[in-house]
Design an enzyme around this catalytic site. Structure first.
Site, PDB file in Angstrom:
ATOM      1  CB  SER A 215     -20.048 -90.701  65.171  1.00  0.00           C
ATOM      2  OG  SER A 215     -20.548 -91.587  64.209  1.00  0.00           O
TER       3      SER A 215
HETATM    4  N1  SAH Z   1     -18.336 -93.224  60.134  1.00  0.00           N
HETATM    5  C1  SAH Z   1     -18.890 -91.990  59.604  1.00  0.00           C
HETATM    6  C2  SAH Z   1     -20.288 -91.719  60.110  1.00  0.00           C
HETATM    7  C3  SAH Z   1     -21.231 -92.665  59.580  1.00  0.00           C
HETATM    8  S1  SAH Z   1     -22.926 -92.201  59.433  1.00  0.00           S
HETATM    9  C4  SAH Z   1     -18.004 -90.817  59.862  1.00  0.00           C
HETATM   10  O1  SAH Z   1     -16.960 -90.954  60.510  1.00  0.00           O
HETATM   11  O2  SAH Z   1     -18.335 -89.732  59.371  1.00  0.00           O
HETATM   12  C5  SAH Z   1     -23.439 -93.741  58.756  1.00  0.00           C
HETATM   13  C6  SAH Z   1     -23.064 -93.933  57.313  1.00  0.00           C
HETATM   14  O3  SAH Z   1     -23.407 -95.273  56.974  1.00  0.00           O
HETATM   15  C7  SAH Z   1     -23.857 -93.051  56.359  1.00  0.00           C
HETATM   16  O4  SAH Z   1     -22.982 -92.339  55.531  1.00  0.00           O
HETATM   17  C8  SAH Z   1     -24.711 -94.038  55.577  1.00  0.00           C
HETATM   18  O5  SAH Z   1     -24.942 -93.650  54.241  1.00  0.00           O
HETATM   19  C9  SAH Z   1     -23.860 -95.291  55.659  1.00  0.00           C
HETATM   20  N2  SAH Z   1     -24.592 -96.549  55.455  1.00  0.00           N
HETATM   21  C10 SAH Z   1     -25.858 -96.884  55.866  1.00  0.00           C
HETATM   22  N3  SAH Z   1     -26.164 -98.134  55.489  1.00  0.00           N
HETATM   23  C11 SAH Z   1     -25.072 -98.614  54.832  1.00  0.00           C
HETATM   24  C12 SAH Z   1     -24.805 -99.859  54.171  1.00  0.00           C
HETATM   25  N4  SAH Z   1     -25.687-100.861  54.110  1.00  0.00           N
HETATM   26  N5  SAH Z   1     -23.582-100.007  53.584  1.00  0.00           N
HETATM   27  C13 SAH Z   1     -22.677 -99.009  53.598  1.00  0.00           C
HETATM   28  N6  SAH Z   1     -22.885 -97.814  54.200  1.00  0.00           N
HETATM   29  C14 SAH Z   1     -24.073 -97.621  54.798  1.00  0.00           C
END
Ligand code: SAH
Length: 215
Positions: A62
């Site tokens: 993000s």
């Molecule tokens: N917080 C992260 C950015 C997240 S991007 C950082 O600091 O880099 C969103 C992430 O959520 C992705 O890696 C995606 O694979 C994950 N995601 C999406 N749906 C999810 C779910 N149901 N459970 C766990 N992770 C999930």
């Protein structure tokens, strides 16, 4: 001349302040965690810019302002136990780890979870547990949390997730469709029930159910 922080790091802090981040603990955590350790090699030069960047598995790290803003809204204390849904690179988990007692972070891609675990260990974020898991189905044995942060957009906030908040707990999450208006929502667990507040419009990758099949 004394060595100061490099100009790109000074701009990074300045931009967060300019955009309204004022909690000194949050600013310090953003200063302490090297964002360049969480991005792809090819993006190192861009790590201190205030933009989201692509990571493996088609996901994103993000934008720093949004990381700081969501963190600030959680009003974290040293004794808090925090759940993050969506580990991604592990950057947000590292920021959280500096501001609370324990972080449990769930990621549905094994490759991302494994990589984040290695990075967090290198940076001595020893109070973070990275787990392969689905944020729509948080294992019951993980218990309750003082704070929950969701970092992937959910079409609706599942009741099963808000039910995991301790009394007085706070949850912050982007809510909205994959390609449409997504709004950051802050939910507080009060004696009178859940109190929900809309914060600002955002753009996140979608939260998808289940563990990813791909590596
Ligand atoms: N917080 C992260 C950015 C997240 S991007 C950082 O600091 O880099 C969103 C992430 O959520 C992705 O890696 C995606 O694979 C994950 N995601 C999406 N749906 C999810 C779910 N149901 N459970 C766990 N992770 C999930």
């Amino acid at each position: 001349m004394p060595d100061g922080p490099p100009p790109e790091k000074m701009m990074f802090q300045l931009n967060l302040r300019r955009r309204g981040i004022s909690d000194q603990r949050v600013l310090r955590a953003m200063d302490n965690v090297p964002r360049d350790a969480f991005v792809d090699e090819a993006d190192r030069m861009d790590a201190w810019r205030d933009t989201a960047l692509g990571i493996a598995c088609g996901q994103t790290i993000s934008q720093p302002f949004v990381v700081a803003y969501m963190t600030e809204r959680l009003e974290l204390r040293d004794d808090h136990r925090v759940l993050e849904i969506g580990t991604g690179s592990g950057y947000q988990a590292a920021i959280l780890s500096r501001l609370c007692r324990e972080v449990v972070t769930l990621e549905r891609f094994r490759a991302l979870a494994d990589r984040a675990r290695v990075r967090l260990k290198k940076l001595h974020c020893d109070n973070v547990e990275v787990m392969l898991g689905d944020g729509f189905d948080v294992p019951a044995d993980l218990g309750q949390f003082d704070r929950i942060m969701v970092t992937a957009a959910m079409e609706q906030l599942p009741e099963a997730l808000t039910a995991r908040l301790e009394p007085d707990g706070l949850l912050v999450a982007p809510v909205g469709p994959q390609s449409g208006r997504q709004t950051l929502i802050l939910v507080r667990q009060t004696d009178a029930g859940l109190v929900r507040k809309e914060l600002l419009d955002v753009r996140f990758v979608p939260a998808l159910p289940g563990i990813a099949r791909e590596l």
